[in-house]
Design an enzyme around this catalytic site. Structure first.
Site, PDB file in Angstrom:
ATOM      1  N   CYS A 118       0.832  -1.213   0.000  1.00 51.89           N
ATOM      2  CA  CYS A 118       0.000   0.000   0.000  1.00 51.89           C
ATOM      3  C   CYS A 118       0.865   1.261   0.000  1.00 51.89           C
ATOM      4  O   CYS A 118       0.447   2.298  -0.513  1.00 51.89           O
ATOM      5  CB  CYS A 118      -0.954   0.001   1.185  1.00 51.89           C
ATOM      6  SG  CYS A 118      -0.135  -0.193   2.780  1.00 51.89           S
ATOM      7  N   HIS A 421      -1.367   1.209   7.542  1.00 46.70           N
ATOM      8  CA  HIS A 421      -1.851   1.152   6.158  1.00 46.70           C
ATOM      9  C   HIS A 421      -1.785   2.546   5.535  1.00 46.70           C
ATOM     10  O   HIS A 421      -1.987   3.553   6.220  1.00 46.70           O
ATOM     11  CB  HIS A 421      -3.304   0.642   6.166  1.00 46.70           C
ATOM     12  CG  HIS A 421      -3.901   0.480   4.802  1.00 46.70           C
ATOM     13  ND1 HIS A 421      -3.358  -0.334   3.831  1.00 46.70           N
ATOM     14  CD2 HIS A 421      -5.001   1.043   4.244  1.00 46.70           C
ATOM     15  CE1 HIS A 421      -4.105  -0.268   2.746  1.00 46.70           C
ATOM     16  NE2 HIS A 421      -5.107   0.564   2.967  1.00 46.70           N
TER      17      HIS A 421
END
EC number: 3.4.19.12
Length: 470
Positions: A118, A421
């Site tokens: 990510c 994330h």
């Protein structure tokens, strides 16, 4: 391989040590347990920690590939493809939005997560929405890496062409071209990630990485590759032909200028003054981004709506970066007049602003044992960030030449740099989108300004051309 290390467990189980007897020459040969991606047919070896191209004498790897291709054509797989198509169509329908009363489709394409990638996806989506930068790469001529023997055949992730023919610029170009076409809901950046592994060893493996560190490595390597000739055409020649980029470009890194420095390149003036004799030292440093501290007085503020004390703003961070500061005992300045290290003060001025101002907020700080995250909300403007007061010679700039509008924001969710994330918000044709790996959703300005920004991309506002006088 990407998620739970299933194939790696098979490899570890197969490593049975040989004991109690002499190893013969045959037994000394190392066994290589490999796994194959059923979509791209690329083969990966855990012992070599690399993609492999060579086959067994009997051609067993190729037989497995042919078998998988036959399965693809079977009725069972066709039925599965039909179901997948229905799912894709339904997800595409969910991407229809109403704009000014008429229904329109979101043409944005997500990027699949290849296993904690990510950090890469958020940076790629942000860069893809910086129009001048993105358009330059999309307009580059395609480079064909396959030779005559492999022409026309399906290509796998292999090192068959050798390391010299691995091109970050080419894979970056292909990835940018795949985004915003609207032909698919998500694109898998496997080829680009493979090249990243090849030329940036720091990012090998599937651990979470720092998005800012990746962005710097990516821009630096693109800059280096663009300097050299590629496929018989020097990239610097292509840059020179694009007068809009090269005309006002004065920022060079390693003595050369490319689209990277033309778009992101600025120049800092670093002033150091000796407090004993008053000698002033000036140094000019090129930069591609500015790393800003969140001032210590704001670091305990954890939410936007906290009542106690003033809210931290981007201007506070910029002021902290450019304000005069006294260097501490560990950073004593070597004064050439005093001929020894002395106490001194330091101040930064911006001598040249870039076309795209990239601001990195230092959210991760080392303590005695671990790296902590500063979770403070920092207020930032969507439009009209005025950089004039940080310029060395503000009188030489026009009224609107120092104003910047936000193009993209990278956000880190979670507590640590090695976990959490990354997602990105970016503006495209007047609308804001939220990029969360494969998922792309339309969002609004109110949501964007509430984000706890990690990296901000501001684009220089274009001065309105004066109307021709008769």
């Amino acid at each position: 391989r990407y998620v739970n290390g299933h194939a790696k467990k098979h490899y570890e189980d197969a490593q049975i040590p040989m004991t109690n007897h002499k190893k013969t020459e045959k037994q000394e040969k190392v066994q290589h347990t490999v796994c194959m991606d059923c979509s791209s047919y690329s083969t990966y070896c855990y012992r070599c920690d690399d993609f492999v191209v060579n086959d067994t004498k009997l051609g067993l790897v190729q037989k497995v590939r042919e078998h998988l291709q036959n399965l693809e054509n079977s009725a069972f797989t066709s039925d599965r493809h039909r179901k997948r198509k229905l799912l894709e169509n339904s997800s595409l329908n969910s991407k229809l939005v109403k704009v000014n009363g008429s229904t329109t489709a979101i043409c944005a394409t997500g990027l699949r997560n290849l296993g904690n990638t990510c950090f890469m996806n958020a940076i790629l989506q942000s860069l893809s929405n910086i129009q001048q930068f993105c358009c330059y790469f999309k307009e580059l001529p395609a480079v064909e890496l396959r030779n005559g023997k492999t022409a026309g055949r399906r290509t796998y992730h292999t090192r068959s062409q050798g390391d010299n023919n691995v091109s970050l610029v080419e894979e970056f170009r292909k990835t940018l071209c795949a985004l915003w076409q609207g032909s698919q809901t998500a694109f898998s950046p496997e080829s680009l990630f493979y090249v990243v592994w090849k030329i940036m060893p720091n990012f090998r493996g599937y651990q979470q990485q720092d998005a800012h560190e990746f962005m710097r490595y990516l821009l630096d390597h693109l800059h280096l590759e663009l300097q050299g000739g590629f496929n018989g055409v020097s990239r610097s020649v292509i840059l020179q032909e694009n007068s809009s980029l090269s005309a006002s470009n004065k920022c060079c890194i390693n003595g050369a200028s490319t689209v990277v420095t033309a778009i992101f390149g600025g120049i800092l003036q670093n002033e150091v003054n000796c407090l004993i004799c008053g000698t002033e030292s000036r140094k000019f440093d090129p930069f591609l981004d500015l790393s800003l501290d969140i001032p210590s007085q704001f670091r305990n503020k954890r939410t936007k709506n906290q009542e106690s004390g003033p809210m931290c703003t981007l201007r506070d961070c910029l002021r902290s970066f450019t304000d005069l500061e006294e260097l501490d005992e560990t950073e004593l300045y070597m004064c050439h007049k005093c001929k020894k290290k002395q106490k001194s003060t330091k101040k930064f001025w911006i001598q040249k602003l870039p076309k795209v101002l990239c601001l990195h907020l230092k959210r991760f700080h080392w303590t005695a044992y671990l790296r902590n995250k500063v979770d403070t909300y920092v207020e930032f403007p969507l439009r009209g960030l005025d950089m004039k007061c940080y310029l060395l010679e503000p009188e030489n700039s026009g009224p609107e030449s120092c104003l910047y509008d936000l193009a993209a924001v990278v956000v880190h969710h979670g507590s640590g740099v090695g976990s959490g994330h990354y997602t990105a918000y970016a503006a495209h044709e007047g609308r804001w989108f939220h990029f969360n790996d494969s998922t792309v959703t339309l969002t609004d300005e109110e949501t964007v300004v509430k984000a706890k920004a990690y990296i901000l991309f501001y684009v220089e506002r274009q001065a309105k051309p004066e109307s021709d006088k008769l």
